[in-house]
Design an enzyme around this catalytic site. Sequence first.
Site, PDB file in Angstrom:
ATOM      1  CD  GLN A  81       1.438   9.554  21.876  1.00 31.48           C
ATOM      2  OE1 GLN A  81       0.714   8.715  21.355  1.00 31.48           O
ATOM      3  NE2 GLN A  81       2.582   9.936  21.325  1.00 31.48           N
ATOM      4  CG  HIS A 145       1.450   5.408  18.532  1.00 27.12           C
ATOM      5  ND1 HIS A 145       2.140   4.922  17.442  1.00 27.12           N
ATOM      6  CD2 HIS A 145       1.968   6.647  18.767  1.00 27.12           C
ATOM      7  CE1 HIS A 145       3.030   5.827  17.052  1.00 27.12           C
ATOM      8  NE2 HIS A 145       2.940   6.883  17.847  1.00 27.12           N
ATOM      9  CD  GLU A 243      -0.950   6.476   5.178  1.00 30.04           C
ATOM     10  OE1 GLU A 243       0.069   5.914   4.757  1.00 30.04           O
ATOM     11  OE2 GLU A 243      -1.994   5.848   5.505  1.00 30.04           O
ATOM     12  CE1 TYR A 253      -7.562   2.520   3.691  1.00 30.47           C
ATOM     13  CE2 TYR A 253      -8.233   0.730   5.140  1.00 30.47           C
ATOM     14  CZ  TYR A 253      -8.543   1.663   4.166  1.00 30.47           C
ATOM     15  OH  TYR A 253      -9.817   1.725   3.650  1.00 30.47           O
ATOM     16  CE1 TYR A 264       8.818  10.393  14.296  1.00 30.05           C
ATOM     17  CE2 TYR A 264       8.661   8.179  15.205  1.00 30.05           C
ATOM     18  CZ  TYR A 264       8.055   9.358  14.809  1.00 30.05           C
ATOM     19  OH  TYR A 264       6.695   9.498  14.922  1.00 30.05           O
TER      20      TYR A 264
END
Length: 376
Positions: A81, A145, A243, A253, A264
């Site tokens: 990513q 991430h 979210e 949060y 998963y």
Amino acid sequence: MTRGTRNLLLTALVFMALPALAQSLRHQVVASGLAHPWALAFLPEGRFLLTERPGRLRVVEADGRVNPALAGLPEVAARGQGGLLDVLLDADFARNRTLFFCFSEPGAGGNSTALARARLSGDRTRLEAVQVIFSARPKVASSAHFGCRIAESQTRGQPDGLLFMTLGERYARKDDAQTLDNHHGKIIRVFKDGRVPADNPFVTTAGALPEIWSYGHRNPQGLVLAPDGALWAHEHGPQGGDEINLIAPGHNYGWPVISHGENYGGGPIGSGRGAQAGMTQPLHYWVPSIAPSGMAFVTSTRYGRDWVGNLLVGSLKFGYLNRIALSAPFSGGVLREHKLLAELGERIRDVRQGPDGWLYVLTDQAQGRLIRLLPP
């Protein structure tokens, strides 16, 4: 039935009560043949500036011609990513030609998300005066991430010299999102030269990194400042539980202690609860996950006045653009969702409103496209 399963079922019922309504728009391909484009900015004279995740920054002419990659970028850890991710023009770009970009930066221990500033050369072929103004700590061996969306801060509607940036928790380091001695799973706030504002919420907290603005995030890939100055973000959940959050300084949060999703393959996240005292609830969440990326508010009347104040979010998983009607323009709760561009079947990575009032999206494919949206 476990408490986590009950939460997921209740969330699914809420999600079903807010159906995503299919709508059609015309679309016009501006440019194609792009290698996993990730972010878009608008240059003067109708030109576009966009990033390609493998580590290239390109200028696209108003007629769609794609120019060679700009020279002068730092080394990019383009794996998984990671790569060259968001880009943002300075509010005073017309005068100073300054831009900001974030990327996965290699270094001792692995890589981390970094934020750089640079100047676009007059002939639009290279970056000059490139300077990394922030590097997330610590660097880790991970290709997942990174977060990496940027927004320019404003005070009373005017740019105030500050930047926000989202940082993912690097997947395997999810517990880091709950501690303040690292940048994983955080949103940061810095000056445009990397200095730390004195009014950041954890500047005087012992052991905390002073750049942190909020924490407890998973992998935020949407960030936008609303016209009223509120900071909105969205983040990827695990299996369920993506979210939308209203970001406030110092707020927690919840990830990975609480979540509206599950692991998963099944099983509870953290406490197995969707809420806990001292942790801020999302404005909205999705079950199942849509894999959100990109975020913009509609201020243009090009598509009719009922679009003004709507929020736009791309879906990577299901390949559509989500038009979200709110209970009040630019604010309030989610009333309904509309699926746009589903007929393309392409991952929507970024969405922006251009200075011409039209909406533009990037599709995240090996042969990705820049697309202009037109009314039906």
